[in-house]
Design a protein around this motif. Structure first.
Motif, short mmCIF file in Angstrom:
data_model
loop_
_atom_site.label_atom_id
_atom_site.label_comp_id
_atom_site.label_asym_id
_atom_site.label_seq_id
_atom_site.Cartn_x
_atom_site.Cartn_y
_atom_site.Cartn_z
N SER A 1 1.60 9.28 4.82
CA SER A 1 2.16 10.12 5.88
C SER A 1 2.17 11.60 5.48
CB SER A 1 3.58 9.66 6.23
OG SER A 1 4.44 9.88 5.15
N LYS A 2 2.00 11.91 4.20
CA LYS A 2 2.00 13.31 3.74
C LYS A 2 0.59 13.88 3.65
CE LYS A 2 6.42 13.38 2.60
NZ LYS A 2 7.40 14.39 2.75
N THR A 3 -0.42 13.11 4.03
CA THR A 3 -1.80 13.60 4.01
C THR A 3 -1.93 14.78 4.95
OG1 THR A 3 -2.62 11.41 3.44
CG2 THR A 3 -4.21 12.92 4.40
N ASN A 4 -2.77 15.74 4.55
CA ASN A 4 -3.03 16.98 5.30
C ASN A 4 -1.80 17.85 5.45
OD1 ASN A 4 -5.75 16.44 5.63
ND2 ASN A 4 -5.37 15.16 7.44
N THR A 5 -0.83 17.72 4.52
CA THR A 5 0.32 18.64 4.50
C THR A 5 0.07 19.63 3.37
OG1 THR A 5 1.58 17.12 3.11
CG2 THR A 5 1.90 16.93 5.49
N SER A 6 0.91 19.62 2.38
CA SER A 6 0.69 20.49 1.22
C SER A 6 0.90 19.68 -0.06
CB SER A 6 1.66 21.67 1.26
OG SER A 6 2.98 21.24 1.00
N CYS A 7 0.42 20.21 -1.13
CA CYS A 7 0.56 19.54 -2.43
C CYS A 7 2.03 19.37 -2.79
CB CYS A 7 -0.17 20.33 -3.51
SG CYS A 7 -0.02 19.66 -5.17
N GLY A 8 2.82 20.41 -2.57
CA GLY A 8 4.24 20.36 -2.91
C GLY A 8 4.98 19.27 -2.15
N GLU A 9 4.70 19.15 -0.85
CA GLU A 9 5.36 18.10 -0.06
C GLU A 9 4.93 16.72 -0.50
OE1 GLU A 9 5.52 18.38 4.19
OE2 GLU A 9 5.44 20.58 4.10
N CYS A 10 3.66 16.56 -0.82
CA CYS A 10 3.16 15.26 -1.26
C CYS A 10 3.79 14.86 -2.58
CB CYS A 10 1.64 15.30 -1.40
SG CYS A 10 0.93 13.80 -2.09
N LEU A 11 3.89 15.78 -3.49
CA LEU A 11 4.38 15.45 -4.84
C LEU A 11 5.90 15.42 -4.94
CD1 LEU A 11 1.79 17.32 -7.07
CD2 LEU A 11 1.78 14.96 -6.26
N ASN A 12 6.61 15.61 -3.83
CA ASN A 12 8.05 15.39 -3.85
C ASN A 12 8.36 13.94 -4.17
OD1 ASN A 12 8.95 17.98 -3.39
ND2 ASN A 12 8.91 17.76 -1.16
N ARG B 1 -3.89 15.75 -8.70
CA ARG B 1 -2.62 16.37 -9.10
C ARG B 1 -1.53 15.30 -9.02
NH1 ARG B 1 -6.08 19.77 -9.64
NH2 ARG B 1 -6.05 21.91 -8.94
N TRP B 2 -0.66 15.30 -10.03
CA TRP B 2 0.47 14.37 -10.02
C TRP B 2 1.63 15.02 -10.73
CZ3 TRP B 2 2.88 11.42 -14.06
CH2 TRP B 2 3.80 10.46 -13.58
N GLY B 3 2.78 14.99 -10.17
CA GLY B 3 3.96 15.60 -10.77
C GLY B 3 4.14 17.04 -10.36
N VAL B 4 3.17 17.88 -10.69
CA VAL B 4 3.20 19.29 -10.32
C VAL B 4 1.82 19.68 -9.79
CG1 VAL B 4 5.03 20.06 -11.87
CG2 VAL B 4 2.69 19.98 -12.69
N CYS B 5 1.77 20.66 -8.96
CA CYS B 5 0.52 21.03 -8.30
C CYS B 5 -0.42 21.86 -9.20
CB CYS B 5 0.81 21.82 -7.02
SG CYS B 5 1.62 20.82 -5.76
N TRP B 6 0.11 22.51 -10.20
CA TRP B 6 -0.71 23.42 -10.99
C TRP B 6 -1.38 22.74 -12.19
CZ3 TRP B 6 1.23 23.96 -15.91
CH2 TRP B 6 2.56 23.65 -16.09
N VAL B 7 -1.19 21.43 -12.42
CA VAL B 7 -1.82 20.74 -13.54
C VAL B 7 -2.69 19.62 -12.99
CG1 VAL B 7 -1.43 19.35 -15.60
CG2 VAL B 7 0.09 21.24 -15.09
#
Length: 173
Positions: free
Chosen positions: A35-46, A80-86
């Motif tokens: 359900s978080k597809t096509n949102t943002s990395c931050g929202e997905c990795l919450n 990406r898993w956990g944080v978006c920048w790694v």
């Protein structure tokens, strides 16, 4: 309080703290990663069970049966898993280097501990030098002792005190 008791106390305190934090959080509604597809990395990795694929913008469930996500799901540089920048590729390289450094440091410490148990060359040289000095002192002592005996013998001869028995001076002639 002993050191062991302090560690046990701190461990129990930590467990109590973690338990309180876990149970104090309000339950979050369960949302699927899809359900978080096509949102943002931050929202997905919450949600910690989600994996974000940078190239496709897809938010998918992390494949827990495999350690790394397969390339068919998402390439490692894009995952990406956990944080978006790694990304996973950087994570693998970083963890390998850190693990290698820790392993190398551990091996060096073990080597230093094992090699320092025996006497070092410098300690052996110092010990040999002290033994030579002790031998020289002992020889000088023996020489002085022999010299004193010969002097005493000369004095006895000079005054006519030479005799075979040490008890002659107590005899009445």
């Amino acid at each position: 309080m002993g050191t062991g008791r302090c560690y046990v106390f701190l461990f129990c305190l930590f467990v109590c703290h973690v338990t309180m934090v876990v149970f104090a959080q309000s339950p979050t509604p369960v949302t699927t990663c899809a359900s978080k597809t096509n949102t943002s990395c931050g929202e997905c990795l919450n949600n910690v069970t989600c994996l974000w694929c940078e190239s496709t913008g897809a938010c998918v469930d992390y494949p827990v049966r495999t350690i790394l996500p397969p390339a068919s799901l998402c390439p490692l540089p894009q995952a990406r898993w956990g944080v978006c920048w790694v990304n996973f590729q950087a994570l693998i390289i970083t963890m390998s280097v850190v693990g290698g450094i820790i392993l190398l440091a551990f091996c060096v410490c073990v080597y230093r501990c094992c090699c320092s148990c025996g006497p070092s060359k410098r300690d052996r040289r110092e010990e040999e030098r002290l033994e030579r000095q002790a031998d020289v002192r002992k020889m000088k002592h023996e020489e002085r002792k022999a010299e004193m005996r010969s002097r005493h013998q000369e004095i006895r001869q000079k005054y006519g005190l030479t005799s075979d028995s040490g008890y002659t001076k107590f005899e009445n002639n």
